[in-house]
Write a protein that holds these residues in place. Structure first.
Motif, PDB file in Angstrom:
ATOM      1  N   ILE A 268     -31.899  79.754 -59.184  1.00  0.00           N
ATOM      2  CA  ILE A 268     -32.606  79.791 -60.508  1.00  0.00           C
ATOM      3  C   ILE A 268     -33.959  79.902 -60.396  1.00  0.00           C
ATOM      4  N   ILE A 269     -34.484  80.988 -60.785  1.00  0.00           N
ATOM      5  CA  ILE A 269     -36.025  80.975 -60.952  1.00  0.00           C
ATOM      6  C   ILE A 269     -36.600  81.089 -62.227  1.00  0.00           C
ATOM      7  N   LYS A 270     -37.044  80.224 -62.889  1.00  0.00           N
ATOM      8  CA  LYS A 270     -36.997  79.877 -64.306  1.00  0.00           C
ATOM      9  C   LYS A 270     -38.228  80.865 -64.892  1.00  0.00           C
ATOM     10  N   ALA A 271     -39.127  81.278 -64.342  1.00  0.00           N
ATOM     11  CA  ALA A 271     -40.171  81.902 -64.623  1.00  0.00           C
ATOM     12  C   ALA A 271     -39.814  83.384 -64.721  1.00  0.00           C
ATOM     13  N   GLN A 272     -38.845  83.706 -64.136  1.00  0.00           N
ATOM     14  CA  GLN A 272     -38.367  85.088 -64.016  1.00  0.00           C
ATOM     15  C   GLN A 272     -37.133  85.132 -64.826  1.00  0.00           C
ATOM     16  N   LYS A 273     -36.734  84.166 -65.250  1.00  0.00           N
ATOM     17  CA  LYS A 273     -35.555  84.096 -66.144  1.00  0.00           C
ATOM     18  C   LYS A 273     -34.180  84.366 -65.442  1.00  0.00           C
ATOM     19  N   ARG A 274     -34.440  84.195 -64.266  1.00  0.00           N
ATOM     20  CA  ARG A 274     -33.176  84.605 -63.035  1.00  0.00           C
ATOM     21  C   ARG A 274     -32.163  83.503 -63.059  1.00  0.00           C
ATOM     22  N   PHE A 275     -31.119  83.623 -63.608  1.00  0.00           N
ATOM     23  CA  PHE A 275     -29.939  82.743 -62.987  1.00  0.00           C
ATOM     24  C   PHE A 275     -28.891  83.512 -62.289  1.00  0.00           C
ATOM     25  N   SER A 276     -29.132  83.372 -60.874  1.00  0.00           N
ATOM     26  CA  SER A 276     -28.043  84.475 -60.279  1.00  0.00           C
ATOM     27  C   SER A 276     -27.219  83.404 -59.229  1.00  0.00           C
TER      28      SER A 276
END
Length: 491
Positions: A268-276
Motif C-alpha cells: 500500500i502506498i497511500k500517497a499514490q492510491k496504490r493498493f497492490s
C-alpha cells in the motif's frame, strides 16, 4: 601619515555596523520545536538582542528584561543568557524570515533565518504499538558532518549519534528498561525500539544539533505499547483469517508492505492510491485468496490451505515512525481434535525445519534473493542509488526491474549495457561497484529491482524495493530535503 590613516580606518572598522547577508535556511515539520542560536556565550549588560519575523518585532532582551510581542507571543521563548530564540510547537503560519539583530557599544550584527514549516496533516506523533512489536522513530534527516542527534526518554539521554566525537551509542536507560532493545541507524540517526513492552511507553525526544550551529531542531514522539502479542494465529483449513495492522486508518504518506517468507505479497502506498496484491507467489498458492482493507491495511487470506502456514510480516513506514509486526499463521485440518492439532503442529514444525534445510541446500543459488526487505522511500525528482556491495571485477551482473532486464555487465572491463529505455537516460551505472543510480525519479519507477550476480558459475543476488512518492502539494510548503530519508533501498 600613512600609519595614522591606517589607525583611523581600523577604528572605523571596529565601530561600523556589521551586516551578515547570509541567510540560514531552516526547515521543520509542523509540531516540532526549533531553536535559532545567536552564538553568544553570555549577554553583556550593554547588549540589546532583537528578533523580528517578517519585519515585525516579536522578542527583545534589553537591560535584563525580556519582552515578547505579536500574536504568538506565548510560544517564542528567549534564553536570557544567550538570547537564543526557541519556537515551540511550530505551525506553518510561523514560517517566514526571522532576523536577529545584536546591538552594543562596539556596533551591531545581523543574522537572517529563513524558516519553513512543513504541514503536518499526517505527521502522527502519537505512536501506538502492540506489545512485542518493534517501532522506529524517524529522525527525519540525513546525518551531515558534525551533526549531533541525542535521543531522550522522559528527559533522560538513551542514545547519541555524534560523528565528530565518534560517539555512536545507546544505553539501557536509567533503570535498565531498554536493555538490548535500542538500535541507531548510522545514516539517519533514527531510533528503533525492539520487542516493545508497556514500560517503553512514554515521551521520546530527538534533539538534532545541526553542523552549522545556527539552529537546533527538537522532535517529540509519544509512544504507547499496549495490548496482547498477536504473534500466532490458528485457523482451520478452508476458513478465512485476517492479519490485523492494528491501525485505525492509514495516513496520507504511509507505506505498508505485507510479506510471506520474505516475499512481498501486498503493498500500500497511500500517497499514490496504490493498493497492490501480488498473489502470483512463485507457486501461486495465494492466487485469488488475498484481500486488502484499504482503510486499515489489514490483510485477509480466504479459503486457507496448509500451504499458507508460516511467518507473515508487516512493515509500516511513515514519515515519523516505522512499525514491524510478525504474525505466525497455523492452518489445521478441520477434522482434527485440538490435542491432535497441537501434536501435529509440533511435528509439522520439525518437519518444516528439515524440509527448509533441504530446500536451502538445493536452492542455494537463489538464497540471497530471499534477502530481507527494509522499506523506506524517495520523493519524485530525487535520485537514488542501489548499492549491491561486495561485487568483484570479474562478476557478471544482471539488473532487472519488475522482471524485465534493464542493464547488464559481462565484466568491469567491458562495462554496462542498458537494455530498457523506459527510464529515458535517467540510469547511471558504476562499472566498478555495480551500483545502479536512478536520477530524477518518477512514480513509475516504483517497484522491485533485482540484481543477479554470477560468479564462477554460481548465482547469488540482491533485491531492492523502491517506492517513489509523489511530490507533496505546494500548499503544504514542503521544501525540506532533510525531513525525509533520501534513499530507498531494500536488500
Amino acid at each position: 601619515m600613512k600609519i595614522a590613516l591606517i589607525h583611523v580606518l581600523f577604528l572605523l572598522f571596529e565601530i561600523c555596523v556589521f551586516v551578515d547577508a547570509d541567510i540560514e535556511t531552516v526547515s521543520v515539520t509542523e509540531g516540532d520545536s526549533v531553536t535559532l542560536h545567536t552564538n553568544v556565550t553570555e549577554i553583556q549588560s550593554s547588549d540589546v538582542i532583537e528578533w523580528r519575523l517578517n519585519g515585525s518585532r516579536i522578542a527583545t532582551i534589553s537591560d535584563d528584561s525580556i519582552i515578547t510581542e505579536g500574536s504568538s507571543r506565548d510560544r517564542p521563548k528567549l534564553d536570557k543568557q544567550t538570547g537564543d530564540l526557541m519556537i515551540t510547537n511550530i505551525r506553518t503560519t510561523d514560517s517566514g524570515e526571522y532576523k536577529l539583530k545584536i546591538r552594543n557599544t562596539r556596533g551591531s550584527s545581523e543574522q537572517t533565518f529563513s524558516v519553513s514549516g512543513v504541514s503536518g496533516v499526517d505527521e502522527v506523533k502519537s505512536v501506538s504499538v502492540i506489545v512485542g512489536d518493534s517501532v522506529t522513530l524517524n529522525s527525519g534527516t540525513i546525518i551531515q558532518r558534525d551533526d549531533v542527534i541525542e535521543w531522550r526518554f522522559l528527559n533522560s539521554p538513551i542514545a547519541e549519534h555524534n560523528r565528530k566525537t565518534g560517539n555512536f551509542s545507546t544505553s539501557d536507560g536509567p533503570d535498565g528498561r531498554f536493555r538490548h532493545r535500542l538500535q541507531l541507524d548510522p545514516q539517519t540517526g533514527s531510533l528503533t525500539i525492539r520487542k516493545t513492552g508497556p514500560k517503553h511507553s512514554g515521551f521520546y525526544e530527538a534533539v538534532i544539533r545541526k553542523s552549522s550551529r545556527t539552529h537546533t531542531i527538537h522532535r517529540s514522539y509519544s509512544v504507547t505499547a499496549s495490548g496482547e502479542m498477536k504473534s500466532a494465529l490458528s485457523v482451520k483449513e478452508g476458513e478465512s483469517v485476517t492479519l490485523n495492522s492494528d491501525l485505525t486508518e492509514i495516513q496520507r504518506y504511509d507505506l505498508m508492505l505485507w510479506m510471506f517468507e520474505d516475499t512481498v505479497i501486498a503493498e500500500i502506498i497511500k500517497a499514490q492510491k496504490r493498493f497492490s496484491i501480488y498473489d502470483d507467489f512463485p507457486d501461486e498458492r495465494f492466487r485469488d485468496r488475498l484481500k486488502l482493507d484499504e482503510k486499515t491495511g489489514s490483510l485477509t487470506i480466504t479459503d486457507t490451505r496448509t500451504e499458507h502456514d508460516g511467518l507473515y510480516e508487516l512493515k509500516i513506514n511513515s514519515i515519523r515512525f516505522n512499525i514491524h509486526k510478525r504474525i505466525t499463521v497455523t492452518v489445521s485440518d478441520p477434522g482434527l481434535s485440538a490435542g491432535t492439532v497441537v501434536g501435529i503442529s509440533v511435528g509439522v514444525v520439525l518437519l518444516a525445519y528439515a524440509v527448509a534445510a533441504a530446500v536451502i541446500y538445493y536452492r542455494h543459488w537463489i538464497s540471497e534473493l530471499k534477502a530481507r526487505i527494509d522499506p523506506q522511500r524517495v520523493f519524485e525528482g530525487e535520485s537514488i542509488t542501489l548499492n549491491p556491495d561486495g561485487v568483484l571485477q570479474d562478476d557478471t551482473l544482471l539488473w532487472m526491474f519488475r522482471g524485465a532486464h534493464i542493464a547488464a555487465r559481462e565484466s568491469a572491463a567491458l562495462g554496462f549495457t542498458v537494455h530498457d529505455q523506459r527510464f529515458g537516460g535517467r540510469l547511471e551505472l558504476d562499472d566498478k561497484t555495480g551500483s545502479l543510480t536512478i536520477m530524477n525519479t518518477i512514480a513509475a519507477d516504483s517497484g522491485l529491482y533485482e540484481l543477479q550476480i554470477i560468479r564462477s558459475g554460481k548465482i547469488s543476488g540482491k533485491r531492492f524495493f523502491v517506492s517513489v512518492f509523489i511530490n507533496i502539494p505546494e500548499e503544504n510548503n514542503r521544501n525540506n530535503p532533510e525531513d525525509v530519508p533520501l534513499t530507498t533501498v531494500y536488500g
